[in-house]
Write an enzyme that holds these catalytic residues in place. Structure first.
Site, mmCIF file in Angstrom:
data_model
loop_
_atom_site.group_PDB
_atom_site.id
_atom_site.type_symbol
_atom_site.label_atom_id
_atom_site.label_comp_id
_atom_site.label_asym_id
_atom_site.label_seq_id
_atom_site.Cartn_x
_atom_site.Cartn_y
_atom_site.Cartn_z
ATOM 1 N N GLN A 12 0.869 -1.165 0.000
ATOM 2 C CA GLN A 12 0.000 0.000 0.000
ATOM 3 C C GLN A 12 0.912 1.222 0.000
ATOM 4 O O GLN A 12 1.656 1.443 0.964
ATOM 5 C CB GLN A 12 -0.868 0.005 1.263
ATOM 6 C CG GLN A 12 -1.836 1.169 1.310
ATOM 7 C CD GLN A 12 -3.014 0.948 0.377
ATOM 8 O OE1 GLN A 12 -3.939 0.221 0.700
ATOM 9 N NE2 GLN A 12 -2.966 1.565 -0.804
ATOM 10 N N ASP A 13 0.887 1.977 -1.079
ATOM 11 C CA ASP A 13 1.629 3.239 -1.113
ATOM 12 C C ASP A 13 0.722 4.327 -0.545
ATOM 13 O O ASP A 13 -0.390 4.530 -1.030
ATOM 14 C CB ASP A 13 2.007 3.617 -2.559
ATOM 15 C CG ASP A 13 3.171 2.791 -3.103
ATOM 16 O OD1 ASP A 13 3.730 1.970 -2.356
ATOM 17 O OD2 ASP A 13 3.505 2.978 -4.293
ATOM 18 N N GLU A 138 12.282 -7.761 -2.889
ATOM 19 C CA GLU A 138 11.501 -7.195 -1.784
ATOM 20 C C GLU A 138 10.829 -8.284 -0.952
ATOM 21 O O GLU A 138 9.984 -7.985 -0.113
ATOM 22 C CB GLU A 138 10.457 -6.197 -2.315
ATOM 23 C CG GLU A 138 11.096 -4.921 -2.868
ATOM 24 C CD GLU A 138 10.087 -3.855 -3.296
ATOM 25 O OE1 GLU A 138 10.448 -2.675 -3.264
ATOM 26 O OE2 GLU A 138 8.941 -4.209 -3.665
ATOM 27 N N GLY A 221 17.444 4.666 -17.537
ATOM 28 C CA GLY A 221 16.539 5.810 -17.522
ATOM 29 C C GLY A 221 16.333 6.347 -18.934
ATOM 30 O O GLY A 221 16.085 5.575 -19.873
ATOM 31 N N ALA A 222 16.455 7.668 -19.081
ATOM 32 C CA ALA A 222 16.211 8.304 -20.384
ATOM 33 C C ALA A 222 17.222 7.873 -21.442
ATOM 34 O O ALA A 222 17.046 8.166 -22.629
ATOM 35 C CB ALA A 222 16.234 9.819 -20.228
ATOM 36 N N ASP A 252 9.454 -0.920 -13.526
ATOM 37 C CA ASP A 252 8.543 -2.058 -13.336
ATOM 38 C C ASP A 252 7.732 -2.351 -14.605
ATOM 39 O O ASP A 252 7.498 -3.513 -14.950
ATOM 40 C CB ASP A 252 7.614 -1.807 -12.147
ATOM 41 C CG ASP A 252 8.365 -1.819 -10.823
ATOM 42 O OD1 ASP A 252 9.416 -2.491 -10.734
ATOM 43 O OD2 ASP A 252 7.898 -1.157 -9.869
ATOM 44 N N ALA A 285 2.545 9.241 -17.886
ATOM 45 C CA ALA A 285 1.395 9.436 -16.984
ATOM 46 C C ALA A 285 1.862 9.284 -15.541
ATOM 47 O O ALA A 285 2.836 8.582 -15.268
ATOM 48 C CB ALA A 285 0.297 8.431 -17.310
ATOM 49 N N GLY A 287 2.265 8.168 -11.630
ATOM 50 C CA GLY A 287 2.108 6.943 -10.852
ATOM 51 C C GLY A 287 2.735 5.741 -11.531
ATOM 52 O O GLY A 287 3.259 5.822 -12.645
HETATM 53 P P1 ADP Z 1 14.171 2.252 -12.721
HETATM 54 O O1 ADP Z 1 12.874 2.944 -12.485
HETATM 55 O O2 ADP Z 1 14.166 0.824 -12.297
HETATM 56 O O3 ADP Z 1 15.376 3.023 -12.250
HETATM 57 P P2 ADP Z 1 14.788 3.233 -15.397
HETATM 58 O O4 ADP Z 1 14.668 4.619 -14.860
HETATM 59 O O5 ADP Z 1 16.106 2.823 -15.927
HETATM 60 O O6 ADP Z 1 14.294 2.160 -14.331
HETATM 61 O O7 ADP Z 1 13.680 3.108 -16.544
HETATM 62 C C1 ADP Z 1 13.378 1.893 -17.179
HETATM 63 C C2 ADP Z 1 13.132 2.144 -18.656
HETATM 64 O O8 ADP Z 1 12.091 3.116 -18.817
HETATM 65 C C3 ADP Z 1 14.352 2.706 -19.380
HETATM 66 O O9 ADP Z 1 15.139 1.656 -19.901
HETATM 67 C C4 ADP Z 1 13.699 3.532 -20.491
HETATM 68 O O10 ADP Z 1 13.380 2.702 -21.592
HETATM 69 C C5 ADP Z 1 12.393 4.002 -19.873
HETATM 70 N N1 ADP Z 1 12.548 5.368 -19.343
HETATM 71 C C6 ADP Z 1 12.861 5.738 -18.078
HETATM 72 N N2 ADP Z 1 12.938 7.093 -17.956
HETATM 73 C C7 ADP Z 1 12.652 7.591 -19.194
HETATM 74 C C8 ADP Z 1 12.554 8.927 -19.750
HETATM 75 N N3 ADP Z 1 12.759 10.016 -18.985
HETATM 76 N N4 ADP Z 1 12.227 9.035 -21.058
HETATM 77 C C9 ADP Z 1 12.003 7.960 -21.833
HETATM 78 N N5 ADP Z 1 12.079 6.685 -21.371
HETATM 79 C C10 ADP Z 1 12.405 6.499 -20.087
HETATM 80 NA NA NA Z 2 4.362 6.675 -14.582
#
Ligand code: ADP
Ligand code: NA
EC number: 2.7.1.15
Length: 301
Positions: A12-13, A138, A221-222, A252, A285, A287
């Site tokens: 539960q967040d 977890e 990430g990006a 996730d 989006a 969440g």
């Molecule tokens: P976590 O939330 O586990 O740290 P990441 O931030 O690496 O995971 O994000 C997982 C995947 O989601 C990335 O490999 C990428 O494809 C996508 N993603 C994450 N952040 C972005 C972003 N700012 N723009 C576009 N795609 C993103």
């Molecule tokens: Na989101």
């Protein structure tokens, strides 16, 4: 039809917005309190379900009011909750504060997640060799050990999302089929600095591959993700599909879609691309699970 079976956490967040974080002993007013479905296991199960495959969840909620709410929330995403047990005590709970600066603090109480075991499910849940079993970090390490042995006894392959990073038995890691970590977790797992560019990340993916998993994805990430598979390795960029409003749960969504693609029989590199597409969609989006309704469906090759 192959399934994704997630053995993992459900939380539960409880999120509240504050102007600034309180000092010790201070009381502040917060606003816009929300209760939402969380936990990496539940998020990944929801992500896989929205990606278009059948998903079963093995886990535990508490006997508190959150337990029933979490069960119906997870089911509303299309996940089979038959093997979600109720145990005495509190459900896993994340107390989250989000400050006006955008920074957050999170206090996590594992609650029922500390009691997760695959044992009760064994009597009535039988993976097929085409199924993909998904684990995170977890729930207790012993529960993951038992789930890995259980999955392999049926010939099913196992995805480990080692999140949060934690010391992991080398023999356990060597038996993982598919490892997914983000760049921070990758560095912590290898005891090396976090990779700072895709080329370094490819090297890190190869080094993780050498620990035993046949396939490795390091999310950036990006910057997309680096991968290593057999003797091959590479990098896939993220997609810019619009303005990134909330990266919560991108990882996730990515794991869920990758597992769905593997269950549909796709080669690993195509599953990585599906994972990236899902992650890049989830950031559009707010969440985690609530942002998954628009995830692209993974189609059979
Ligand atoms: P976590 O939330 O586990 O740290 P990441 O931030 O690496 O995971 O994000 C997982 C995947 O989601 C990335 O490999 C990428 O494809 C996508 N993603 C994450 N952040 C972005 C972003 N700012 N723009 C576009 N795609 C993103
Ligand atoms: Na989101």
């Amino acid at each position: 039809m192959a399934r994704v079976i997630v053995v993992g956490s459900i939380n539960q967040d409880v999120t509240v917005t504050v102007d600034r974080f309180p000092d010790p002993g201070e009381t502040l007013s917060g606003s816009s309190l929300t209760y939402s479905l969380g936990g990496k296991g539940a998020n990944q199960a929801a992500g896989a379900a929205h990606s278009g495959v059948a998903v079963a969840f093995v886990g535990a909620v508490g006997s508190d009011p959150s337990g029933q709410r979490l069960r119906s929330d997870l089911a509303s995403h299309g996940v089979d909750v038959t093997h979600l047990r109720e145990v005495d005590g509190p459900s896993g709970t994340a107390l989250i504060t989000v400050a006006a600066s955008g920074e957050n603090t999170i206090i996590l109480d594992a609650g029922a997640n500390a009691s997760v075991t695959v044992e009760p499910a064994k009597a009535s849940l039988f993976p097929s060799p085409a199924d993909i079993v998904v684990l995170q970090a977890e729930i207790p390490a012993e529960a993951n050990d038992a789930a890995l042995a259980w999955a392999h006894s049926f010939g099913a392959r196992v995805v480990l999302n080692l999140a949060p990073a934690r010391p992991t038995d080398a023999a356990f890691m060597a038996r993982i089929d598919i490892l997914v970590v983000n760049e921070t977790e990758a560095g912590l797992t290898l005891g090396t600095p976090t990779p700072s560019n895709p080329t370094q990340a490819i090297g890190i993916a190869r080094a993780l591959r050498a620990l035993g998993p046949e396939h490795v994805m390091v999310t950036l990430g990006a910057d997309g993700a680096a991968w290593a598979s057999g003797s091959e390795a590479g990098h896939c960029p993220a997609l810019t599909l619009g303005e990134a409003v909330d990266t919560t749960g991108a990882g996730d969504a990515c794991v869920g879609a990758l597992a769905a693609a593997m269950a549909l029989g796709k080669p690993f590199v195509e599953a990585v691309a599906d994972g990236i597409r899902a992650g890049s969609t989830a950031v559009l989006a707010p969440g985690a699970a609530p942002s998954y309704a628009t995830l692209p469906r993974v189609t059979r090759r």
